[in-house]
Design a protein around this motif. Structure first.
Motif, PDB file in Angstrom:
ATOM      1  N   LEU A   5       0.846  -1.207   0.171  1.00 26.59           N
ATOM      2  CA  LEU A   5       0.163  -0.104  -0.177  1.00 26.59           C
ATOM      3  C   LEU A   5       0.740   1.192  -0.142  1.00 26.59           C
ATOM      4  O   LEU A   5       0.581   2.366  -0.809  1.00 26.59           O
ATOM      5  N   ARG A   6       2.081   1.141   0.751  1.00 30.20           N
ATOM      6  CA  ARG A   6       2.921   2.457   0.849  1.00 30.20           C
ATOM      7  C   ARG A   6       3.432   2.684  -0.642  1.00 30.20           C
ATOM      8  O   ARG A   6       3.565   3.665  -1.140  1.00 30.20           O
ATOM      9  N   GLY A   7       3.698   1.446  -1.192  1.00 33.13           N
ATOM     10  CA  GLY A   7       4.539   1.652  -2.552  1.00 33.13           C
ATOM     11  C   GLY A   7       3.401   1.908  -3.367  1.00 33.13           C
ATOM     12  O   GLY A   7       4.072   2.644  -4.530  1.00 33.13           O
ATOM     13  N   ARG A   8       2.430   1.930  -3.503  1.00 35.79           N
ATOM     14  CA  ARG A   8       1.310   2.487  -4.336  1.00 35.79           C
ATOM     15  C   ARG A   8       0.801   3.616  -3.856  1.00 35.79           C
ATOM     16  O   ARG A   8      -0.291   4.126  -4.525  1.00 35.79           O
ATOM     17  N   ALA A   9       1.217   4.368  -2.798  1.00 39.05           N
ATOM     18  CA  ALA A   9       0.367   5.682  -2.137  1.00 39.05           C
ATOM     19  C   ALA A   9      -0.890   5.294  -2.037  1.00 39.05           C
ATOM     20  O   ALA A   9      -1.680   6.134  -2.321  1.00 39.05           O
ATOM     21  N   VAL A  10      -1.370   4.206  -1.620  1.00 39.46           N
ATOM     22  CA  VAL A  10      -2.755   3.943  -1.276  1.00 39.46           C
ATOM     23  C   VAL A  10      -3.168   4.757   0.024  1.00 39.46           C
ATOM     24  O   VAL A  10      -2.440   3.951   1.241  1.00 39.46           O
ATOM     25  N   ARG A  11      -4.348   5.413   0.328  1.00 39.29           N
ATOM     26  CA  ARG A  11      -4.486   6.008   1.385  1.00 39.29           C
ATOM     27  C   ARG A  11      -5.962   5.382   1.940  1.00 39.29           C
ATOM     28  O   ARG A  11      -6.147   5.186   3.050  1.00 39.29           O
ATOM     29  N   ARG A  12      -6.742   5.031   1.121  1.00 40.03           N
ATOM     30  CA  ARG A  12      -8.090   4.687   1.387  1.00 40.03           C
ATOM     31  C   ARG A  12      -8.387   3.331   1.084  1.00 40.03           C
ATOM     32  O   ARG A  12      -7.875   2.894  -0.220  1.00 40.03           O
ATOM     33  N   LEU A  13      -8.985   2.464   1.882  1.00 41.39           N
ATOM     34  CA  LEU A  13      -9.147   1.078   1.705  1.00 41.39           C
ATOM     35  C   LEU A  13     -10.489   0.470   1.731  1.00 41.39           C
ATOM     36  O   LEU A  13     -11.251   1.226   2.499  1.00 41.39           O
ATOM     37  N   VAL A  14     -10.850  -0.070   0.648  1.00 41.18           N
ATOM     38  CA  VAL A  14     -12.352  -0.563   0.598  1.00 41.18           C
ATOM     39  C   VAL A  14     -12.220  -2.075   0.983  1.00 41.18           C
ATOM     40  O   VAL A  14     -11.519  -2.805   0.225  1.00 41.18           O
ATOM     41  N   VAL A  15     -12.853  -2.383   1.873  1.00 36.89           N
ATOM     42  CA  VAL A  15     -12.761  -3.900   2.656  1.00 36.89           C
ATOM     43  C   VAL A  15     -13.825  -4.534   2.457  1.00 36.89           C
ATOM     44  O   VAL A  15     -14.999  -4.002   2.906  1.00 36.89           O
ATOM     45  N   THR A  16     -13.415  -5.604   2.036  1.00 42.37           N
ATOM     46  CA  THR A  16     -14.578  -6.778   1.795  1.00 42.37           C
ATOM     47  C   THR A  16     -14.102  -7.992   2.321  1.00 42.37           C
ATOM     48  O   THR A  16     -12.820  -8.183   2.495  1.00 42.37           O
ATOM     49  N   GLY A  17     -14.932  -9.166   2.205  1.00 42.53           N
ATOM     50  CA  GLY A  17     -14.197 -10.537   2.626  1.00 42.53           C
ATOM     51  C   GLY A  17     -15.057 -11.272   3.500  1.00 42.53           C
ATOM     52  O   GLY A  17     -16.232 -11.130   3.881  1.00 42.53           O
ATOM     53  N   PHE A  18     -14.375 -12.464   4.052  1.00 40.94           N
ATOM     54  CA  PHE A  18     -14.820 -13.443   4.767  1.00 40.94           C
ATOM     55  C   PHE A  18     -14.294 -13.529   6.041  1.00 40.94           C
ATOM     56  O   PHE A  18     -12.994 -12.804   6.488  1.00 40.94           O
ATOM     57  N   ALA A  19     -15.101 -13.720   7.131  1.00 38.61           N
ATOM     58  CA  ALA A  19     -14.985 -13.853   8.447  1.00 38.61           C
ATOM     59  C   ALA A  19     -15.222 -12.404   9.281  1.00 38.61           C
ATOM     60  O   ALA A  19     -14.096 -12.097   9.565  1.00 38.61           O
ATOM     61  N   THR A  20     -16.232 -11.962   8.884  1.00 42.23           N
ATOM     62  CA  THR A  20     -16.583 -10.670   9.436  1.00 42.23           C
ATOM     63  C   THR A  20     -16.016 -10.263  10.917  1.00 42.23           C
ATOM     64  O   THR A  20     -15.143  -9.343  10.976  1.00 42.23           O
ATOM     65  N   GLU A  21     -16.087 -11.190  11.531  1.00 47.12           N
ATOM     66  CA  GLU A  21     -15.902 -10.838  13.125  1.00 47.12           C
ATOM     67  C   GLU A  21     -14.306 -11.225  13.265  1.00 47.12           C
ATOM     68  O   GLU A  21     -13.831 -10.883  14.540  1.00 47.12           O
ATOM     69  N   TYR A  22     -13.632 -11.916  12.425  1.00 46.57           N
ATOM     70  CA  TYR A  22     -12.133 -12.056  12.673  1.00 46.57           C
ATOM     71  C   TYR A  22     -11.374 -11.220  11.754  1.00 46.57           C
ATOM     72  O   TYR A  22     -10.909 -10.178  11.998  1.00 46.57           O
ATOM     73  N   CYS A  23     -11.241 -11.682  10.510  1.00 49.85           N
ATOM     74  CA  CYS A  23     -10.288 -10.967   9.513  1.00 49.85           C
ATOM     75  C   CYS A  23     -10.818  -9.713   8.927  1.00 49.85           C
ATOM     76  O   CYS A  23      -9.889  -8.981   8.926  1.00 49.85           O
ATOM     77  N   VAL A  24     -11.985  -9.640   8.605  1.00 52.46           N
ATOM     78  CA  VAL A  24     -12.227  -8.266   8.139  1.00 52.46           C
ATOM     79  C   VAL A  24     -12.503  -7.259   9.334  1.00 52.46           C
ATOM     80  O   VAL A  24     -11.762  -6.060   9.338  1.00 52.46           O
ATOM     81  N   ASP A  25     -12.834  -7.520  10.528  1.00 54.53           N
ATOM     82  CA  ASP A  25     -12.827  -6.533  11.603  1.00 54.53           C
ATOM     83  C   ASP A  25     -11.415  -6.357  11.944  1.00 54.53           C
ATOM     84  O   ASP A  25     -10.891  -5.028  11.956  1.00 54.53           O
ATOM     85  N   SER A  26     -10.320  -7.310  12.003  1.00 57.52           N
ATOM     86  CA  SER A  26      -9.133  -7.122  12.539  1.00 57.52           C
ATOM     87  C   SER A  26      -8.320  -6.026  11.491  1.00 57.52           C
ATOM     88  O   SER A  26      -7.417  -5.348  11.729  1.00 57.52           O
ATOM     89  N   THR A  27      -8.639  -6.518   9.937  1.00 51.87           N
ATOM     90  CA  THR A  27      -7.991  -5.655   9.072  1.00 51.87           C
ATOM     91  C   THR A  27      -8.422  -4.394   9.021  1.00 51.87           C
ATOM     92  O   THR A  27      -7.659  -3.374   8.843  1.00 51.87           O
ATOM     93  N   ALA A  28      -9.682  -4.122   9.090  1.00 51.71           N
ATOM     94  CA  ALA A  28     -10.284  -2.745   9.071  1.00 51.71           C
ATOM     95  C   ALA A  28      -9.723  -2.034  10.343  1.00 51.71           C
ATOM     96  O   ALA A  28      -9.318  -0.733   9.873  1.00 51.71           O
ATOM     97  N   ARG A  29      -9.598  -2.597  11.431  1.00 52.24           N
ATOM     98  CA  ARG A  29      -9.026  -1.865  12.606  1.00 52.24           C
ATOM     99  C   ARG A  29      -7.623  -1.498  12.438  1.00 52.24           C
ATOM    100  O   ARG A  29      -7.105  -0.411  12.818  1.00 52.24           O
ATOM    101  N   ALA A  30      -6.913  -2.248  11.840  1.00 50.90           N
ATOM    102  CA  ALA A  30      -5.397  -2.344  11.582  1.00 50.90           C
ATOM    103  C   ALA A  30      -5.058  -1.154  10.708  1.00 50.90           C
ATOM    104  O   ALA A  30      -4.694  -0.228  10.845  1.00 50.90           O
ATOM    105  N   ALA A  31      -5.896  -1.428   9.604  1.00 45.70           N
ATOM    106  CA  ALA A  31      -6.094  -0.194   8.507  1.00 45.70           C
ATOM    107  C   ALA A  31      -6.145   1.099   9.068  1.00 45.70           C
ATOM    108  O   ALA A  31      -5.426   2.339   8.785  1.00 45.70           O
ATOM    109  N   LEU A  32      -7.017   1.271  10.110  1.00 42.54           N
ATOM    110  CA  LEU A  32      -7.251   2.727  10.651  1.00 42.54           C
ATOM    111  C   LEU A  32      -6.235   2.993  11.642  1.00 42.54           C
ATOM    112  O   LEU A  32      -5.795   4.478  11.598  1.00 42.54           O
ATOM    113  N   SER A  33      -5.755   2.035  12.217  1.00 42.84           N
ATOM    114  CA  SER A  33      -4.766   2.470  13.329  1.00 42.84           C
ATOM    115  C   SER A  33      -3.268   2.789  12.608  1.00 42.84           C
ATOM    116  O   SER A  33      -2.593   3.349  13.052  1.00 42.84           O
ATOM    117  N   LEU A  34      -3.226   2.176  11.329  1.00 42.86           N
ATOM    118  CA  LEU A  34      -1.823   2.677  10.495  1.00 42.86           C
ATOM    119  C   LEU A  34      -2.382   3.635   9.633  1.00 42.86           C
ATOM    120  O   LEU A  34      -1.439   4.214   8.758  1.00 42.86           O
TER     121      LEU A  34
END
Length: 170
Positions: free
Chosen positions: A85-114
């Motif tokens: 993401l840094r290499g492509r200068a991506v600032r906004r993430l559009v998040v989709t996927g499997f395991a709402t309460e696990y992987c989607v939640d963890s990734t979305a929160r990490a994205a915000l924290s980063l």
């Protein structure tokens, strides 16, 4: 696009609908020149045939898409996602996927924290079907996370929860 693998989707809530919406969203992203990243959970510890570990054909990677393997619910942890993401200068993430309460939640929160802005696709994430009588139901899990991300506060970050049809890539 998190963990949209054949084996994981076998017992997912609204799998066909979710796959269809994500496929359309990915197509629109590619048409707009927006990078599409597939995150794939390593399933080495499980007796899953190799062909079922693949990303579902409905949302399979296309030329130019990135595919990253991961070992945890947080798609940033040890996958190279942050560097990509840094290499492509991506600032906004559009998040989709499997395991709402696990992987989607963890990734979305990490994205915000980063420091990333977040669009959680309200009808673009799913979770396993649970036995009858188990609460919360998959639909309740999805709704709970949509509501949580619609109201959560991360100073300096934009957070939107929106259906796939309303996501824009301009």
């Amino acid at each position: 696009m998190i963990d949209m693998q054949i084996a994981l989707l076998a017992d997912a809530h609204d799998a066909d609908g979710c796959l269809s919406r994500i496929a359309g969203l990915a197509g629109r992203a590619r048409s707009a020149g927006t990078p599409v990243v597939h995150l794939r959970q390593r399933l080495d510890a499980y007796p899953v045939p190799a062909e079922l570990r693949d990303i579902h054909p409905a949302v399979a990677p296309r030329p130019g898409d990135a595919v990253l393997d991961k070992d945890s619910a947080d798609s940033f942890l040890g996958s190279g996602l942050g560097d990509l993401l840094r290499g492509r200068a991506v600032r906004r993430l559009v998040v989709t996927g499997f395991a709402t309460e696990y992987c989607v939640d963890s990734t979305a929160r990490a994205a915000l924290s980063l420091g990333h802005d977040l669009v959680l696709v309200s009808d673009g994430h799913t979770t396993p079907v649970r036995p009858v009588g188990v609460v919360p139901t998959p639909a309740q899990v999805v709704e709970h996370h949509n509501t949580t991300f619609a109201t959560i506060q991360y100073p300096g970050r934009s957070i939107r929860v929106t259906p796939a049809a309303r996501v824009r890539f301009d």
